[in-house]
Design a protein around this motif. Structure first.
Motif, PDB file in Angstrom:
ATOM      1  N   ARG A   1       0.833  -1.206   0.000  1.00 46.72           N
ATOM      2  CA  ARG A   1       0.000   0.000   0.000  1.00 46.72           C
ATOM      3  C   ARG A   1       0.864   1.250   0.000  1.00 46.72           C
ATOM      4  O   ARG A   1       0.579   2.232  -0.691  1.00 46.72           O
ATOM      5  CB  ARG A   1      -0.919  -0.008   1.224  1.00 46.72           C
ATOM      6  N   TRP A   2       1.941   1.244   0.801  1.00 47.91           N
ATOM      7  CA  TRP A   2       2.834   2.405   0.850  1.00 47.91           C
ATOM      8  C   TRP A   2       3.452   2.659  -0.524  1.00 47.91           C
ATOM      9  O   TRP A   2       3.531   3.800  -0.982  1.00 47.91           O
ATOM     10  CB  TRP A   2       3.928   2.166   1.880  1.00 47.91           C
ATOM     11  N   ARG A   3       3.878   1.601  -1.205  1.00 48.05           N
ATOM     12  CA  ARG A   3       4.497   1.763  -2.522  1.00 48.05           C
ATOM     13  C   ARG A   3       3.501   2.326  -3.527  1.00 48.05           C
ATOM     14  O   ARG A   3       3.840   3.207  -4.324  1.00 48.05           O
ATOM     15  CB  ARG A   3       5.025   0.408  -3.006  1.00 48.05           C
ATOM     16  N   LEU A   4       2.255   1.846  -3.487  1.00 50.46           N
ATOM     17  CA  LEU A   4       1.248   2.358  -4.405  1.00 50.46           C
ATOM     18  C   LEU A   4       0.937   3.819  -4.132  1.00 50.46           C
ATOM     19  O   LEU A   4       0.737   4.614  -5.052  1.00 50.46           O
ATOM     20  CB  LEU A   4      -0.032   1.519  -4.290  1.00 50.46           C
ATOM     21  N   GLU A   5       0.890   4.177  -2.863  1.00 53.91           N
ATOM     22  CA  GLU A   5       0.572   5.562  -2.499  1.00 53.91           C
ATOM     23  C   GLU A   5       1.692   6.522  -2.883  1.00 53.91           C
ATOM     24  O   GLU A   5       1.444   7.659  -3.285  1.00 53.91           O
ATOM     25  CB  GLU A   5       0.302   5.645  -0.997  1.00 53.91           C
TER      26      GLU A   5
ATOM     27  N   THR B   1      -5.711 -12.771 -10.458  1.00 56.78           N
ATOM     28  CA  THR B   1      -5.559 -11.828 -11.565  1.00 56.78           C
ATOM     29  C   THR B   1      -5.969 -10.424 -11.146  1.00 56.78           C
ATOM     30  O   THR B   1      -5.290  -9.434 -11.472  1.00 56.78           O
ATOM     31  CB  THR B   1      -6.401 -12.286 -12.766  1.00 56.78           C
ATOM     32  N   ALA B   2      -7.086 -10.323 -10.415  1.00 61.83           N
ATOM     33  CA  ALA B   2      -7.584  -9.012 -10.009  1.00 61.83           C
ATOM     34  C   ALA B   2      -6.622  -8.321  -9.045  1.00 61.83           C
ATOM     35  O   ALA B   2      -6.350  -7.120  -9.167  1.00 61.83           O
ATOM     36  CB  ALA B   2      -8.966  -9.157  -9.369  1.00 61.83           C
ATOM     37  N   PHE B   3      -6.069  -9.060  -8.080  1.00 62.46           N
ATOM     38  CA  PHE B   3      -5.140  -8.449  -7.132  1.00 62.46           C
ATOM     39  C   PHE B   3      -3.797  -8.136  -7.802  1.00 62.46           C
ATOM     40  O   PHE B   3      -3.144  -7.155  -7.453  1.00 62.46           O
ATOM     41  CB  PHE B   3      -4.945  -9.344  -5.917  1.00 62.46           C
ATOM     42  N   ALA B   4      -3.381  -8.975  -8.754  1.00 65.51           N
ATOM     43  CA  ALA B   4      -2.138  -8.688  -9.475  1.00 65.51           C
ATOM     44  C   ALA B   4      -2.268  -7.389 -10.264  1.00 65.51           C
ATOM     45  O   ALA B   4      -1.299  -6.620 -10.372  1.00 65.51           O
ATOM     46  CB  ALA B   4      -1.782  -9.848 -10.397  1.00 65.51           C
ATOM     47  N   ALA B   5      -3.459  -7.137 -10.817  1.00 64.34           N
ATOM     48  CA  ALA B   5      -3.669  -5.883 -11.536  1.00 64.34           C
ATOM     49  C   ALA B   5      -3.554  -4.679 -10.607  1.00 64.34           C
ATOM     50  O   ALA B   5      -3.184  -3.590 -11.045  1.00 64.34           O
ATOM     51  CB  ALA B   5      -5.033  -5.903 -12.221  1.00 64.34           C
ATOM     52  N   ARG B   6      -3.862  -4.877  -9.345  1.00 64.39           N
ATOM     53  CA  ARG B   6      -3.716  -3.810  -8.353  1.00 64.39           C
ATOM     54  C   ARG B   6      -2.328  -3.782  -7.714  1.00 64.39           C
ATOM     55  O   ARG B   6      -2.085  -3.026  -6.791  1.00 64.39           O
ATOM     56  CB  ARG B   6      -4.764  -3.979  -7.244  1.00 64.39           C
ATOM     57  N   GLN B   7      -1.439  -4.657  -8.184  1.00 62.95           N
ATOM     58  CA  GLN B   7      -0.062  -4.746  -7.693  1.00 62.95           C
ATOM     59  C   GLN B   7      -0.016  -5.092  -6.204  1.00 62.95           C
ATOM     60  O   GLN B   7       0.772  -4.539  -5.438  1.00 62.95           O
ATOM     61  CB  GLN B   7       0.688  -3.436  -7.954  1.00 62.95           C
ATOM     62  N   LEU B   8      -0.885  -6.021  -5.790  1.00 65.34           N
ATOM     63  CA  LEU B   8      -0.935  -6.478  -4.404  1.00 65.34           C
ATOM     64  C   LEU B   8      -0.648  -7.979  -4.378  1.00 65.34           C
ATOM     65  O   LEU B   8      -1.327  -8.767  -5.060  1.00 65.34           O
ATOM     66  CB  LEU B   8      -2.311  -6.202  -3.792  1.00 65.34           C
ATOM     67  N   ALA B   9       0.351  -8.379  -3.596  1.00 64.48           N
ATOM     68  CA  ALA B   9       0.691  -9.794  -3.456  1.00 64.48           C
ATOM     69  C   ALA B   9      -0.276 -10.461  -2.484  1.00 64.48           C
ATOM     70  O   ALA B   9      -0.590  -9.897  -1.428  1.00 64.48           O
ATOM     71  CB  ALA B   9       2.129  -9.937  -2.958  1.00 64.48           C
TER      72      ALA B   9
END
Length: 523
Positions: free
Chosen positions: A27-31, A143-151
């Motif tokens: 989350r920090w990286r995405l923000e 697939t959906a979480f990978a698109a959000r870049q979340l492991a």
């Protein structure tokens, strides 16, 4: 345990567990965007301040490889990796984002519950056939979480406890359709979601796997943990929940529709006068919507869509709930001076992202004060808009004998926190320094009254002394080597009065000679 989907059985419940092992870092990286991705390439930790110094709350993969661990003090991690990067943790932001993920995860089931701090539980009963089976449902989740870049790690089982255990300690994408006890027997006892001290006790008893617990009679385990009422402290309760023998209450996240009004314009607008007119119309529409809900807005977001596709956002956070259109327009007026309309604004949207219950009629006294421009809430709102959201706050008492901890800052109109017990304080100086300053003191005897002290380059002769007032350290926050404080009110030859203290006592075994500090100025 099997990776083949199968029927849950008549009325069988199916729970999907989603665990985000690197949630805080992701989350920090995405923000942070590009800057966050650059820092995440090397060792990185998220830290929280404690009484003993910064403590690590989350570690990225490079930091883990360097030896950093969650719960470790930052000073210890720096000895292993001096160039480790740090950033502040944000538990409140993490929880808020997890709630949004829970609402978004309802695409796979009728409801989803939080599994804080880094997981979700989704009820997918009677849903997998819509995706072609449970295996394909899990593939869609990944697939959906990978698109959000979340492991993530996922699992499906008949109970929440079993799904959680598999997601954390089983193979990725595990699906249990048969005998849960047999399928999970090889997992470690930590898969029961027990407190750390309970896990240690079980290991000392020789119970390292879930299957080994059933080899010991329930009475023997019950006698050992009979005083443990919490599920996380009683392995029998957790085992029964995992196997579905007793129900486990889960609290679904219920999305709330936030009040939203918008205007699609027939012709794009570029002039400030027209913009103010549309904002006024939106404010009146918002007031009617809020009144129908019996609420008032605490946070408002005004979005403006330009012809070229750019969206301009302006936000307001109010000191008290309101639905007065005139007040909303006045506050937004100060935030629209720097708007660049470009080729024109073709749509405006006003949303109340935070609303609180508000009576249908404002209090007469408050309304009268508002009309005369003397309402405290209105004054605070105007100051906040002009100076910034963090520039206006107020001190509130805090239950601590340590002077620098005896107050905290909070939002101006937020209710004071519940008292932690009445503390009988001595009178305090009118001014206390932000940080006590070290002084040099001369006294007649090692434990006697101060006779002379040097502060900021000047020597002061002590004419009168009052004290001491002894304050013990807060043992639950500080190390065992923390020293006592003896406070004195002193007056120098010129009549100026000071508040000083001696840190430590000679012979207390907690350091060398005591140090002296000046902490306040008396009237």
């Amino acid at each position: 345990m099997t990776n083949n989907e199968g029927p849950a059985g008549p009325g069988g419940r199916r729970i999907l567990a989603i665990w985000l092992p690197d949630y805080a870092i992701d989350r920090w990286r995405l923000e942070m965007g590009a800057a966050g991705r650059a820092l995440d390439a090397g060792p990185l930790v998220l830290i929280a301040d404690t009484a003993h110094g910064p403590r690590i709350e989350a570690v990225n993969r490079a930091g883990t490889a360097a030896g950093a661990r969650r719960g470790m003090m930052l000073a210890d991690a720096r000895t292993l990796c001096p160039d480790i990067a740090t950033a502040p943790s944000d538990p409140a932001g993490d929880l808020g984002f997890l709630e949004k993920l829970a609402i978004w995860a309802q695409r796979w089931g009728p409801w989803a519950a939080l599994d804080p701090p880094d997981g979700l539980l989704v009820d997918i009963t009677s849903v997998p056939h819509l995706f072609g089976g449970e295996a394909k449902l899990l593939a869609d989740v990944r697939t959906a979480f990978a698109a959000r870049q979340l492991a993530i790690r996922t699992a499906i089982a008949p109970t929440a406890g079993a799904a959680w255990a598999l997601a954390h300690y089983g193979p990725e994408g595990a699906i249990v359709t048969g005998d849960v006890e047999r399928a999970l027997g090889g997992l470690p006892v930590a898969a029961l979601r027990l407190d750390d001290d309970v896990v240690i006790v079980l290991r000392h008893l020789g119970l390292k796997r879930l299957g080994e617990i059933s080899t010991i009679g329930r009475d023997a385990i019950q006698r050992r943990f009979r005083n443990r009422k919490s599920p996380a402290a009683n392995p029998l309760i957790r085992m029964d929940q995992l196997l579905g023998r007793v129900p486990e209450p889960l609290l679904p996240v219920v999305p709330q529709a936030m009040p939203l009004v918008q205007r699609r314009l027939m012709e794009p607008i570029r002039h400030r006068q027209l913009l103010d007119q549309v904002v006024g119309d939106l404010a009146r529409d918002m007031a009617r919507d809020l009144e129908g809900r019996g609420k008032g807005a605490r946070r408002l977001e005004l979005g403006m869509w330009r012809v070229d596709g750019e969206v301009v956002i302006r936000r307001l956070e109010l000191a008290a709930a309101t639905r007065d259109p005139a007040h909303i327009c006045r506050l937004f007026s100060a935030r629209l001076d720097d708007i660049d309309a470009g080729f024109g604004i073709e749509m405006l949207r006003l949303r109340a992202s935070w609303a609180e219950p508000l009576a249908l009629e404002q209090n007469d006294i408050e309304a009268a004060a508002e009309n005369h421009g003397t309402s405290l809430a209105a004054c605070i709102d105007r100051l906040t808009v002009r100076l910034g959201p963090d520039a206006v706050s107020r001190p509130v008492p805090f239950a601590s004998h340590i002077p620098e901890r005896a107050q905290r800052w909070q939002q101006p109109l937020a209710p004071e926190p519940a008292s932690q017990g009445e503390l009988a304080f001595h009178s305090r100086p009118l001014k206390i320094l932000d940080k006590a300053e070290k002084i040099a003191v001369l006294y007649a005897t090692p434990d006697g009254y101060p006779q002379r002290f040097r502060w900021r380059g000047r020597v002061h002769e002590v004419a009168r002394v009052e004290g001491p007032e002894r304050i013990a350290p807060e043992w639950w926050r500080e190390r065992g080597s923390a020293r006592l404080r003896d406070y004195y009110r002193i007056e120098d030859g010129s009549g100026r009065r000071y508040w000083i203290y001696r840190l430590g006592i000679i012979g207390d075994g907690r350091g060398g000679a005591p140090d002296w500090y000046l902490q306040g100025l008396c009237a």
